[in-house]
Design an enzyme around this catalytic site. Sequence first.
Site, PDB file in Angstrom:
ATOM      1  N   HIS A  14       0.748  -0.803   0.255  1.00 11.31           N
ATOM      2  CA  HIS A  14      -0.031   0.153   0.205  1.00 11.31           C
ATOM      3  C   HIS A  14       0.656   1.160  -0.050  1.00 11.31           C
ATOM      4  CE1 HIS A  14      -3.765   1.690   1.272  1.00 11.31           C
ATOM      5  NE2 HIS A  14      -3.176   3.183   1.069  1.00 11.31           N
ATOM      6  N   GLU A 197     -11.283   3.285   5.934  1.00 14.96           N
ATOM      7  CA  GLU A 197     -10.531   4.037   5.758  1.00 14.96           C
ATOM      8  C   GLU A 197     -11.371   5.199   6.254  1.00 14.96           C
ATOM      9  OE1 GLU A 197      -8.454   6.197   2.720  1.00 14.96           O
ATOM     10  OE2 GLU A 197      -6.735   7.560   3.973  1.00 14.96           O
ATOM     11  N   ASP A 275       1.681   3.825   2.479  1.00 11.92           N
ATOM     12  CA  ASP A 275       0.439   4.564   2.116  1.00 11.92           C
ATOM     13  C   ASP A 275       1.511   5.976   1.300  1.00 11.92           C
ATOM     14  OD1 ASP A 275      -2.149   5.167   1.279  1.00 11.92           O
ATOM     15  OD2 ASP A 275      -2.553   5.681   3.656  1.00 11.92           O
TER      16      ASP A 275
HETATM   17  N1  ADE Z   1      -3.621   8.504  -2.420  1.00 12.61           N
HETATM   18  C1  ADE Z   1      -3.408   8.615  -2.591  1.00 12.61           C
HETATM   19  N2  ADE Z   1      -3.151   8.639  -0.223  1.00 12.61           N
HETATM   20  C2  ADE Z   1      -4.309   7.718  -0.267  1.00 12.61           C
HETATM   21  C3  ADE Z   1      -5.732   7.421   0.780  1.00 12.61           C
HETATM   22  N3  ADE Z   1      -4.944   7.618   1.790  1.00 12.61           N
HETATM   23  N4  ADE Z   1      -6.639   7.422   0.577  1.00 12.61           N
HETATM   24  C4  ADE Z   1      -7.480   7.420  -0.924  1.00 12.61           C
HETATM   25  N5  ADE Z   1      -6.902   8.076  -1.617  1.00 12.61           N
HETATM   26  C5  ADE Z   1      -5.669   8.188  -1.665  1.00 12.61           C
HETATM   27 ZN    ZN Z   2      -3.585   4.796  -0.538  1.00 10.17          ZN
END
Ligand code: ADE
Ligand code: ZN
Length: 338
Positions: A14, A197, A275
Amino acid sequence: MDEFVRKLPKAELHLHIEGTLEPQMMFDLAERNGYELPFPDLNSVKEAYEFTDLQSFLDIYYQGAAVLQSAQDFYELTVAYFDRVAQDGVRHAEVFFDPQTHTERNIGFEVFMEGFRAGMEHAKVEHGITSSLILCFLRHLPGEAALETMRAAENHLDGVVAVGLDSSEVGFPPAPFLPAYELAYELGLKGVAHAGEEGPPSYIWSALDDLGVERIDHGVRCLEDEELVDRLVRERVPLTVCPSSNVALRVVDRFEDHPFPQMMEAGLVVSANSDDPAYFGGYVGDNYAALGGHLDFTHEQLATVAANSIESSFLSRDQKDRHLSEISALTGRSATRN
Ligand code: ADE
Ligand code: ZN
């Protein structure tokens, strides 16, 4: 960082390549490309990285990505990421990219794909790191735009293993993206999606049932739905969790409050990932180190997280087994996975 954490063989699953754009590189590329950034200097960029939620981050992230213009820019970005995580024990990475962020600025697939592929070749040759790409659709744009993007990608899929879904989550459920996913499946790709999320557990159900994805990105809000947790555990659906990101974007208040331990305890297949490390102040090794530092994870638990990351990847059984035995050799016991 603890030597054990740094050496632990791991996969990063991720990671948004556009989220690895460090402020210094942002400034250097802006200058090279004659692009005017909305920040007067490096310090003001860092000050802007005080996020209140996902959207407050995305607004800045898309502004930053606008400095990326030539194949060389995408190559340098990719090389910088791999050179950095080679020090973090990364053996394999499945890297997200956002084509629409670039095609909307008239930068075509042939430009960024050339840069990504050359950067991935560098990772293999210089560091022995294998990698593949995950093409993400921006969910704040319509499902039809995702389908068009998938059509435009058809002749540029070398190195792409899957499609994903990212950007603003709340108010943008997964179902409208089914046509784009269907075309991706016809073209032999796999599917993953960001869900849970900031968005509710129903988005995780929909990603699984409507889009048919094999892996959920983030997924932390699954804990609000017992039946969903049962299903994710039973079907061993991997969750690519990003603890430092969740703190930076206020999904949780403090690292100490992160539900990572409860997720492990519930039997979910969770991995730790970064991320957007340039924006959240930590690469993948830092995320493992923080699990140790803030949540008292033992070496054995961290080895389980690393084994989960390997097991959750799209590598072949043989490749997975090779990495898992390397983890076992380091810990002196057979690698357990969740
Ligand atoms: N694009 C980049 N990081 C992201 C995240 N944490 N959630 C959704 N889209 C993203
Ligand atoms: Zn992401």
